[in-house]
Scaffold this active site. Structure first.
Site, PDB file in Angstrom:
ATOM      1  N   HIS A   1      41.617  41.151  73.584  1.00 32.99           N
ATOM      2  CA  HIS A   1      42.730  41.488  74.486  1.00 32.99           C
ATOM      3  C   HIS A   1      42.186  41.756  75.886  1.00 32.99           C
ATOM      4  CE1 HIS A   1      44.729  42.129  70.583  1.00 32.99           C
ATOM      5  NE2 HIS A   1      45.806  41.725  71.243  1.00 32.99           N
ATOM      6  N   ASP A  56      37.525  42.154  69.485  1.00 33.05           N
ATOM      7  CA  ASP A  56      38.819  42.261  70.164  1.00 33.05           C
ATOM      8  C   ASP A  56      38.821  41.446  71.458  1.00 33.05           C
ATOM      9  OD1 ASP A  56      41.189  43.139  71.374  1.00 33.05           O
ATOM     10  OD2 ASP A  56      40.904  45.212  70.711  1.00 33.05           O
TER      11      ASP A  56
HETATM   12  C1  B12 Z   1      49.166  39.854  74.692  1.00 30.81           C
HETATM   13  C2  B12 Z   1      48.760  40.231  73.295  1.00 30.81           C
HETATM   14  C3  B12 Z   1      47.904  39.363  72.631  1.00 30.81           C
HETATM   15  C4  B12 Z   1      47.322  38.111  73.261  1.00 30.81           C
HETATM   16  C5  B12 Z   1      46.038  38.554  73.969  1.00 30.81           C
HETATM   17  C6  B12 Z   1      45.598  37.556  74.995  1.00 30.81           C
HETATM   18  C7  B12 Z   1      44.342  38.038  75.585  1.00 30.81           C
HETATM   19  N1  B12 Z   1      43.258  37.413  75.264  1.00 30.81           N
HETATM   20  O1  B12 Z   1      44.340  39.015  76.293  1.00 30.81           O
HETATM   21  C8  B12 Z   1      47.054  37.266  72.004  1.00 30.81           C
HETATM   22  C9  B12 Z   1      48.331  36.498  71.679  1.00 30.81           C
HETATM   23  C10 B12 Z   1      45.916  36.268  72.064  1.00 30.81           C
HETATM   24  C11 B12 Z   1      46.863  38.358  70.980  1.00 30.81           C
HETATM   25  C12 B12 Z   1      46.103  38.211  69.854  1.00 30.81           C
HETATM   26  C13 B12 Z   1      46.018  39.170  68.873  1.00 30.81           C
HETATM   27  N2  B12 Z   1      46.680  40.348  68.819  1.00 30.81           N
HETATM   28 CO1  B12 Z   1      47.665  41.065  70.278  1.00 30.81          CO
HETATM   29  N3  B12 Z   1      48.864  41.795  71.490  1.00 30.81           N
HETATM   30  C14 B12 Z   1      49.223  41.429  72.684  1.00 30.81           C
HETATM   31  C15 B12 Z   1      50.286  42.414  73.215  1.00 30.81           C
HETATM   32  C16 B12 Z   1      51.667  41.781  73.011  1.00 30.81           C
HETATM   33  C17 B12 Z   1      50.137  42.822  74.657  1.00 30.81           C
HETATM   34  C18 B12 Z   1      48.784  43.306  75.063  1.00 30.81           C
HETATM   35  C19 B12 Z   1      48.751  43.392  76.559  1.00 30.81           C
HETATM   36  O2  B12 Z   1      48.241  42.498  77.209  1.00 30.81           O
HETATM   37  N4  B12 Z   1      49.388  44.426  77.114  1.00 30.81           N
HETATM   38  C20 B12 Z   1      49.453  44.654  78.536  1.00 30.81           C
HETATM   39  C21 B12 Z   1      48.269  45.492  78.993  1.00 30.81           C
HETATM   40  C22 B12 Z   1      48.370  45.772  80.469  1.00 30.81           C
HETATM   41  O3  B12 Z   1      48.338  46.716  78.283  1.00 30.81           O
HETATM   42  P1  B12 Z   1      47.230  47.200  77.220  1.00 30.81           P
HETATM   43  O4  B12 Z   1      46.502  46.024  76.680  1.00 30.81           O
HETATM   44  O5  B12 Z   1      47.904  48.076  76.250  1.00 30.81           O
HETATM   45  O6  B12 Z   1      46.196  48.040  78.095  1.00 30.81           O
HETATM   46  C23 B12 Z   1      46.643  49.149  78.865  1.00 30.81           C
HETATM   47  C24 B12 Z   1      46.655  50.473  78.124  1.00 30.81           C
HETATM   48  O7  B12 Z   1      46.591  50.365  76.716  1.00 30.81           O
HETATM   49  C25 B12 Z   1      45.520  51.257  78.683  1.00 30.81           C
HETATM   50  N5  B12 Z   1      44.227  51.200  78.030  1.00 30.81           N
HETATM   51  C26 B12 Z   1      43.664  50.242  77.272  1.00 30.81           C
HETATM   52  N6  B12 Z   1      42.436  50.591  76.949  1.00 30.81           N
HETATM   53  C27 B12 Z   1      42.180  51.770  77.498  1.00 30.81           C
HETATM   54  C28 B12 Z   1      41.049  52.585  77.483  1.00 30.81           C
HETATM   55  C29 B12 Z   1      41.078  53.793  78.161  1.00 30.81           C
HETATM   56  C30 B12 Z   1      39.889  54.638  78.143  1.00 30.81           C
HETATM   57  C31 B12 Z   1      42.252  54.191  78.864  1.00 30.81           C
HETATM   58  C32 B12 Z   1      42.300  55.459  79.559  1.00 30.81           C
HETATM   59  C33 B12 Z   1      43.355  53.389  78.858  1.00 30.81           C
HETATM   60  C34 B12 Z   1      43.313  52.187  78.197  1.00 30.81           C
HETATM   61  O8  B12 Z   1      45.382  50.741  79.979  1.00 30.81           O
HETATM   62  C35 B12 Z   1      45.699  49.341  79.982  1.00 30.81           C
HETATM   63  C36 B12 Z   1      46.287  48.996  81.314  1.00 30.81           C
HETATM   64  O9  B12 Z   1      47.511  49.665  81.524  1.00 30.81           O
HETATM   65  C37 B12 Z   1      50.075  43.637  72.268  1.00 30.81           C
HETATM   66  C38 B12 Z   1      51.310  44.485  71.966  1.00 30.81           C
HETATM   67  C39 B12 Z   1      51.882  45.189  73.148  1.00 30.81           C
HETATM   68  N7  B12 Z   1      51.184  46.074  73.807  1.00 30.81           N
HETATM   69  O10 B12 Z   1      53.015  44.929  73.473  1.00 30.81           O
HETATM   70  C40 B12 Z   1      49.550  42.966  70.997  1.00 30.81           C
HETATM   71  C41 B12 Z   1      48.639  43.744  70.063  1.00 30.81           C
HETATM   72  C42 B12 Z   1      47.657  44.565  70.839  1.00 30.81           C
HETATM   73  N8  B12 Z   1      47.966  42.664  69.340  1.00 30.81           N
HETATM   74  C43 B12 Z   1      47.754  42.933  68.107  1.00 30.81           C
HETATM   75  C44 B12 Z   1      47.106  42.073  67.177  1.00 30.81           C
HETATM   76  C45 B12 Z   1      47.005  42.555  65.753  1.00 30.81           C
HETATM   77  C46 B12 Z   1      46.597  40.852  67.559  1.00 30.81           C
HETATM   78  C47 B12 Z   1      45.958  39.811  66.655  1.00 30.81           C
HETATM   79  C48 B12 Z   1      45.053  40.325  65.545  1.00 30.81           C
HETATM   80  C49 B12 Z   1      46.974  38.843  66.081  1.00 30.81           C
HETATM   81  C50 B12 Z   1      47.935  39.370  65.129  1.00 30.81           C
HETATM   82  N9  B12 Z   1      47.602  39.837  63.943  1.00 30.81           N
HETATM   83  O11 B12 Z   1      49.085  39.297  65.433  1.00 30.81           O
HETATM   84  C51 B12 Z   1      45.182  38.983  67.662  1.00 30.81           C
HETATM   85  C52 B12 Z   1      43.812  39.613  67.865  1.00 30.81           C
HETATM   86  C53 B12 Z   1      42.842  38.714  68.474  1.00 30.81           C
HETATM   87  C54 B12 Z   1      41.599  39.514  68.705  1.00 30.81           C
HETATM   88  N10 B12 Z   1      40.536  39.117  68.054  1.00 30.81           N
HETATM   89  O12 B12 Z   1      41.574  40.465  69.424  1.00 30.81           O
HETATM   90  C55 B12 Z   1      48.312  44.254  67.713  1.00 30.81           C
HETATM   91  C56 B12 Z   1      47.314  45.354  67.430  1.00 30.81           C
HETATM   92  C57 B12 Z   1      47.783  46.106  66.210  1.00 30.81           C
HETATM   93  C58 B12 Z   1      47.341  47.476  65.976  1.00 30.81           C
HETATM   94  N11 B12 Z   1      46.470  48.061  66.772  1.00 30.81           N
HETATM   95  O13 B12 Z   1      47.839  48.022  64.993  1.00 30.81           O
HETATM   96  C59 B12 Z   1      49.314  44.540  68.886  1.00 30.81           C
HETATM   97  C60 B12 Z   1      49.537  46.003  69.198  1.00 30.81           C
HETATM   98  C61 B12 Z   1      50.641  43.871  68.462  1.00 30.81           C
HETATM   99  C62 B12 Z   1      51.204  44.418  67.190  1.00 30.81           C
HETATM  100  N12 B12 Z   1      52.049  45.427  67.234  1.00 30.81           N
HETATM  101  O14 B12 Z   1      50.900  43.923  66.121  1.00 30.81           O
HETATM  102  N13 B12 Z   1      47.503  39.507  71.349  1.00 30.81           N
END
Ligand code: B12
Ligand code: B12
Lengths: 483, 144, 483, 144
Positions: free
Chosen positions: B20, B18
């Site tokens: 992200h 992963d």
């Molecule tokens: C930006 C993004 C990308 C970027 C990432 C760039 C990078 N290197 O960081 C790119 C375009 C490269 C990308 C690629 C991929 N992505 Co992407 N991505 C996103 C997106 C739109 C936003 C993620 C993000 O940055 N959010 C903002 C941050 C601040 O929030 P966060 O990551 O959720 O983290 C917060 C919380 O979750 C929490 N949190 C996280 N971890 C933990 C742990 C603990 C203990 C606690 C308490 C809290 C906590 O705190 C964080 C801070 O607030 C999400 C969807 C979304 N959320 O809208 C999809 C998403 C995560 N991606 C997804 C996927 C599948 C992929 C890909 C496989 C491509 C694809 N099939 O479309 C690849 C994977 C590459 C890889 N090997 O990992 C899926 C995951 C699907 C699932 N779980 O069912 C999502 C959900 C989109 C979707 N609905 O399909 N992605």
């Protein structure tokens, strides 16, 4: 041998090819001559490049989802659904994350586990494991062209298998599929590996088979300023063109400010023409792809529809050749086929309503275009300088020096010194320029615009502002509010 | 209190293949701001890297992120590895988009708690939530 | 006495008032002095006019749904839901169709039947039947201002009851709530009855109570060219101002072409200032309301979200003071509260993302504004001429003569000779001008633009084109395609 | 055929306090174009107006529209009025947005058929549908 932007020698290519095809059993299924023959039988309506060129001519924007699941028949069902119920103009096959990291063994476990639990345990379609025949089954099952979409630093085997498998378009590039998608892969290596990919596509082109190539525009999808993604797109365009690629779709991920976004799409095409022309690649057809907001999405589905529709509207007003569609499930997980089709339908409604309403080139739009062009040229020229005129070499050196730098990228080959933040109108600017080779004039524009916002919000620009901006769209805004 | 919090060392990382990186970067910033000692092993971290980092830094808790959908496969066995390494009692939290697709959260949570995590967080969790829970789990409830 | 735009004499008003209050038992509940006292205790955050003025100052766009059900407690639950789950900035109370036709007896049956079957059998809230106390219960149950929205040619009793009931805004007008909402009501009568309504509002204003008034902008909601709805809005503004109304929100229903829609919202405000100033009404605050597409909607909910979001985007770019929100159920029936809230949330997401992105006034936008102004002035000046300087009289005579004419209106007091059709970019133009008093210059613009479309489609403009345009948005387009 | 169709006279109108005029106007146009004799009593038509128009013009069918949601209340008893007037066998179709809200169409249809309508049409029905059904119901199937 030193990396350079030179067409790969065919014998050398064939040598590497042995290794590539041997890296997983399904590699043996690829017979290049047979593949060319198969590809040449694919009718025009299933050829990506043709459909894009046609759309460009008509001035319309095509809609394409992302989609992929672990098992072949489920994947076919998914694509058919998106075609029939979503009205997708173009289809994808999104590859799972293990395959992207060449971890075919883990992909295999994922396939087996998916079979046994009865739902996809993988986040995409493991094309390498499934092999050539399965790919052909996929592309033949639908009536529109299908593209491979992934995020693979070393995609050589995947390319061999999927092109032999009848896909007519292929996403990625040595920078755009490394820096945002890997932690530890040297840029030099990924660029080389993608030269292989492009050389293979070039070979198909030599044989009269058009394969569309698309550098991945949005990079990390999170507050990436246009000049950064444009620079990467143009570098990868130059690299691809040198290997013989003739159909190129350059991408950009929506930032959210209409003027900046439209300026970005239009300047991207113009800059690409400029640089391809300058380096003598005259027979390349350039089209554009606009990605609906690639950063964090709102969890609420109605709000997600708002974001999706605004992306569609911007794509139409910019007249991008295609738009990559998000879904109302984006924030939650891989979408169901229903949610995916819903995103396409909302998008197409807006595209159709706006297809004859390109945004007029008013003054502010022109200056935004000029700004983006000046920034991009500054980066590219410095990279060329660093590479003694060679863009491949210059890119590797430039990333080292932070001359080009992608915000929030996981790769250790990326300087990671930029701090992007939105200005008062939501356009993405830079708060910290890192080592970007911008002149004072350009820097002043950014500073001025961010200052204006800081004033409106009564706070000094800081990392907190960046964080607020990262959360903003997910929380229903564009410009992040102070807490 | 400020002092006591400083003693808590957290290993932070994104598991599996992963990449992200954005949430990870924000979590690091927020947890550090909140006074924890954060050992961020970044994206694409293996189970071994989590365990080793915890051992090396004598960490109090491991915070695992998984966004890309393979969390279910990637996280299995982490608790067992911790037990083998002799830190079986270390607190383990997990968060992100843990499974493939939009699934019922109660089910997902159950699954991860059964794997041996102490807490699991749904998509979109804000860092403050983790901070509050850490303080509570380590007995700092009153003071924040 | 001949109709004229003169402030109603208070004694005469009181005389009519007896009759009005006697027309249904709940009329007796209204005690004007007590009502003024009650209204004066309503806090600022529940006052419509205040909130609108504030929004205008801040340059933001507020979101307001439509909503109303038969029973009081269900209605309260509905409004609270739209406030809490939808995030509505302003709330409505939409009145049912029997009440709108003064058929209180049938409304009563509807109430009773709703009670017995356990779901609303009425398409709105029958405020007259429920009476003053119930209205107060409604407005007190929420934290934002609530407006009465209906479609009532003779709304005098409804106004008495709802203003005494604590509503702080009131939609409608003698033209806009007659021509699209009735078949047989003479314009002279409805204008008189609305002079009564405005006089009552004016009385509240005299007593220091601001009540916002909003002529119904979209009329029939179906391909209404801006000049028609602008003329009606300005006439009703003049009529209201004369009776002492001080807070006026003028409306316009989205046509779908961005340039035309933004030009329409902005020219509406400018024209209103111009005419109100000219006739000496200087202390009226003008705000604007943009209605998301009011014609036939797509049945598919995702597509509906696309239409809704594009409406929200246009409202934000035009900087309308508020936007009236449609729902994903629009094509099917009165929305559930969930569907209604969903429409608001999609809308607010877009409004927030675009709040700092007003559309720049580029050349084409300016000429569109000038065109709308020229057309509207042509109509209004001719009406003034017809009325020997009196706009009330001129309006009645003008409608008779087709000098002003509303497309697809059910009223027999409307000439019904216009044929609107979209031009190539989707702006609404006129295919048949009926008797509109346009000079050749204006007519030539319309003809030219429709001709251009006809050419593109390879057909002569005809009624079939109009029909295609009526269905278009419902079928996922803006400009209707030939079969 | 053209001739035979001309003999079919249809009473068209929008029932109750309903003023939705657009669909009515299009239906009139489309039915006329299709060769029917259309007697359009327009919007806000009462049950009596429908029956009287049918009597006066010796109509073959009554096409009732209801868009605004009160269709359930407004349409009740129309068949009985037709029977009283001695035209109990006249074909009656109804269409539009017949009830309040988005309801299960099968249920709605059942309700209106039970009221004595021969056919009921869901929201968004295209005029061609009515034309086809009219021809079929009056035995013109082959010819179109
Ligand atoms: C930006 C993004 C990308 C970027 C990432 C760039 C990078 N290197 O960081 C790119 C375009 C490269 C990308 C690629 C991929 N992505 Co992407 N991505 C996103 C997106 C739109 C936003 C993620 C993000 O940055 N959010 C903002 C941050 C601040 O929030 P966060 O990551 O959720 O983290 C917060 C919380 O979750 C929490 N949190 C996280 N971890 C933990 C742990 C603990 C203990 C606690 C308490 C809290 C906590 O705190 C964080 C801070 O607030 C999400 C969807 C979304 N959320 O809208 C999809 C998403 C995560 N991606 C997804 C996927 C599948 C992929 C890909 C496989 C491509 C694809 N099939 O479309 C690849 C994977 C590459 C890889 N090997 O990992 C899926 C995951 C699907 C699932 N779980 O069912 C999502 C959900 C989109 C979707 N609905 O399909 N992605
Ligand atoms: C335009 C419109 C208006 C305009 C009407 C202007 C006018 N005088 O014509 C205005 C703004 C004035 C208006 C007012 C109201 N409206 Co209105 N309106 C609409 C809207 C958006 C489009 C209607 C339209 O013109 N469609 C285009 C035409 C071509 O299609 P059509 O009318 O459906 O007719 C076609 C078919 O249905 C079919 N058909 C119709 N009848 C029949 C009969 C037979 C036998 C057959 C075979 C076929 C058939 O053929 C027609 C031609 O294709 C619809 C929602 C929608 N459909 O998107 C709401 C809608 C019909 N309105 C509605 C309501 C409630 C009202 C109001 C009460 C206001 C309110 N509460 O919001 C008032 C009612 C006033 C009154 N007394 O009638 C509701 C009805 C709700 C329900 N049934 O549950 C709707 C569905 C919107 C909604 N979802 O809330 N409305």
């Amino acid at each position: 041998m030193q990396l350079s932007n030179k067409k790969l020698d065919w014998d050398q290519f064939l040598q590497i090819r042995q290794e590539v095809l041997n890296s997983w059993p399904t590699g043996q299924e690829v017979d290049l001559e047979e593949a060319v023959a198969y590809q040449s039988r694919i009718p025009a309506y299933r050829r990506f490049a043709e459909k894009l060129e046609q759309a460009k001519k008509e001035g319309i924007t095509l809609a394409q989802p992302r989609a992929g699941v672990a098992l072949v028949h489920e994947h076919i069902e998914l694509l058919r659904y998106l075609q029939d119920e979503g009205g997708a103009d173009l289809l994808p096959t999104t590859i799972d994350s293990y395959t992207r990291q060449n971890r075919y063994q883990e992909a295999q476990s994922g396939i087996e586990e998916s079979r046994s639990v009865g739902r996809s345990m993988l986040n995409g379609f493991p094309a390498v494991n499934h092999g050539v025949a399965a790919c052909r089954e996929v592309v033949e099952s639908v009536k529109v062209p299908v593209q491979v979409r992934h995020g693979t630093p070393d995609a050589r085997l995947l390319t061999e298998i999927t092109l032999a498998g009848g896909f007519t378009a292929y996403e990625g590039g040595g920078i755009s599929y490394n820096i945002p998608y890997a932690k530890d892969v040297p840029l030099e290596r990924s660029i080389r590996d993608w030269q292989y990919v492009d050389r293979l596509v070039g070979y198909y082109e030599e044989r009269g088979i058009s394969i569309n190539r698309e550098p991945f525009g949005p990079l990390t999808g999170t507050l990436v300023p246009p000049c950064i993604s444009h620079s990467v797109a143009i570098i990868e365009a130059l690299l691809a063109a040198e290997q013989g690629v003739k159909s190129l779709t350059l991408g950009y991920g929506q930032c959210g400010n209409l003027t900046q976004d439209v300026a970005a799409v239009r300047s991207l095409e113009e800059l690409a023409e400029e640089y391809l022309g300058r380096f003598g690649y005259h027979d390349v057809v350039i089209t554009t792809v606009f990605h609906q907001w690639m950063g964090g999405f709102p969890q609420d589905e109605s709000k997600a529809f708002g974001v999706i529709s605004w992306g569609a509207a911007t794509a139409a007003m910019a007249k991008a050749t295609k738009v990559i569609v998000k879904t109302p499930h984006e924030a939650m997980g891989i979408p169901t086929k229903e949610a995916n089709a819903a995103g396409i339908r909302a998008t197409k409604q807006v595209l159709n309503m706006l297809k004859d309403q390109p945004l007029v080139e008013f003054k502010e739009l022109q200056s935004e275009k000029e700004l983006i062009k000046a920034e991009t040229r500054a980066i590219l020229e410095k990279l060329l300088e660093f590479g003694d005129g060679d863009i491949a070499l210059g890119t590797v050196r430039g990333f080292q020096a932070g001359i080009i730098d992608v915000p929030f990228a996981p790769s250790r080959y990326n300087a990671g010194r930029l701090l992007p933040a939105r200005d008062y109108q939501g356009a993405v600017r830079l708060l910290d320029f890192g080592n970007l080779p911008f002149g004072e004039e350009i820097k002043e524009v950014h500073r001025e615009k961010i200052k204006q916002r800081g004033k409106a919000e009564g706070r000094d620009p800081s990392f907190q502002m960046v964080i607020d901006d990262i959360y903003a769209i997910g929380k229903g805004m564009l410009v992040g509010k102070p807490r | 209190m400020e002092e006591e919090k400083k003693q808590l060392t957290l290993v932070l990382g994104v598991i599996g293949a992963d990449v992200h990186a954005v949430g990870n970067r924000i979590l690091e910033y927020a947890l550090t701001e909140a006074g924890f000692k954060v050992v961020n092993i970044g994206v694409m971290a293996s189970q071994e890297e989590f365990i080793n980092a915890a051992l090396e830094t004598d960490a109090d808790a491991i915070l695992v992120s998984s966004l890309y959908g393979h969390g279910e496969i990637d996280c299995r066995g982490l608790r067992e590895k911790a037990i083998e390494a002799g830190i079986g009692n270390i607190k383990m939290y997990v968060g992100g988009n843990l499974v493939v697709g939009k699934q019922d959260w109660a089910e997902v949570e159950k699954k991860f708690l059964a794997m041996g995590f102490d807490r699991a967080y749904p998509p979109g969790t804000m860092p403050q939530q983790a901070i509050d829970d850490l303080l509570r789990d380590f007995g700092f409830t009153q003071k924040c």
